[in-house]
Write an enzyme that holds these catalytic residues in place. Structure first.
Site, short mmCIF file in Angstrom:
data_model
loop_
_atom_site.label_atom_id
_atom_site.label_comp_id
_atom_site.label_asym_id
_atom_site.label_seq_id
_atom_site.Cartn_x
_atom_site.Cartn_y
_atom_site.Cartn_z
CB CYS A 149 30.76 81.85 -40.87
SG CYS A 149 29.63 80.36 -41.47
CG HIS A 206 30.04 82.19 -36.98
ND1 HIS A 206 29.59 83.56 -37.27
CD2 HIS A 206 29.30 81.41 -37.65
CE1 HIS A 206 28.60 83.66 -38.48
NE2 HIS A 206 28.15 82.20 -39.08
CD GLU A 258 30.81 85.97 -35.54
OE1 GLU A 258 30.12 85.15 -36.00
OE2 GLU A 258 32.03 85.60 -35.99
#
Length: 269
Positions: free
Chosen positions: A144, A246, A248
């Site tokens: 990001c 993102h 994660e």
């Protein structure tokens, strides 16, 4: 508990099995690469304390450890070329994480009304780490803000408020809620290799800025259907990948983290 109870050896495993287990653990711990992750530096409240603090959401470093790496946090601090190189001397890989908007002065623009108050300490810290990582070909992943820092560091620019460009807030619902979007990953790129050249990869988005002018030396490796650049990679290094989404946030898909960890393991060798 008396002394004899405290020192009694477990009987469920033979000594040879315990030794084998310990050797396995020692081998894999010693071969796991060290991955540095940059952090926030913001005012934070915990218990009775309300102080400036370095922190990072657990999902970032948990993804690293689940992918087989060892996570090391890198808070913003005074930096120059020698300090950046000294930090990277101890690492096998690097992640530039998400966070506040990059200072638009870094790419020659005045701030948009929606652009965050700049965190120049973090901008300088991450710029120095990325520059040094590229110079030594240390594997890195940008996430990001990390993609945006990379593009600006190499001479590119950003759309400061993407809704002005695409006419919607599909990438940023606000209030800490991620939106799901589909991106097309381009074949023949490192991201394509890691993500199976996906034509409609579902990703988690939380950004109101995006790449405008692509920096020299970067290849675009994913876009969404409105043309927004969703991934880039550095042409001159074996592993220098950055994504606008993102990863994660998707605990079931560790492919980008696993790719970084494997590249870091090779770099260490």
């Amino acid at each position: 508990m008396n002394a004899s109870e405290h020192t009694e050896e477990p009987t469920s495993q033979a000594p040879s099995a315990l030794a084998s287990r310990d050797r396995w653990r020692d081998h894999h711990s010693s071969s796991a690469p060290l991955i540095g992750l940059t952090t926030y530096l913001e005012q934070a409240q915990t218990g009775v304390w309300d102080v400036p603090a370095a922190f990072l959401p657990k999902v970032y470093f948990e993804a690293v450890t689940r992918a087989g790496g060892i996570a090391v946090l890198l808070p913003p601090q005074p930096v120059d070329e020698s300090i950046a190189n000294r930090v990277l001397d101890g690492l096998d890989g690097l992640i530039i994480t998400g966070g506040k908007d990059v200072d638009p002065a870094r790419y020659g623009q005045e701030p948009h009304a929606t652009t965050d108050v700049p965190r120049r300490d973090r901008d300088a810290w991450e710029d120095a780490l990325l520059t040094a990582a590229i110079d030594r070909e240390l594997p890195f992943l940008g996430i990001c803000r990390g993609l945006q820092v990379l593009n600006v560091s190499l001479g590119g620019t950003l759309h400061q408020h993407l809704p002005d460009v695409i006419g919607s807030t599909r990438y940023n619902a606000g209030y800490g809620k991620f939106t799901e979007n589909a991106v097309e990953v381009h074949a023949g790129t490192k991201a394509g290799e890691l993500l199976d050249d996906a034509e409609a990869l579902a990703v988690h988005s939380y950004h109101h800025q995006a790449i405008d002018e692509v920096a020299p030396g970067l290849t675009v490796s994913a876009r969404s259907d409105d043309g927004t650049i969703q991934a880039v990679e550095v042409d001159s290094v074996p592993f220098g990948v950055a994504v606008q989404w993102h990863p994660e946030e998707n605990a079931d898909d560790l492919r980008l983290f696993a790719g970084l960890v494997e590249a870091a393991r090779e770099y260490r060798r």
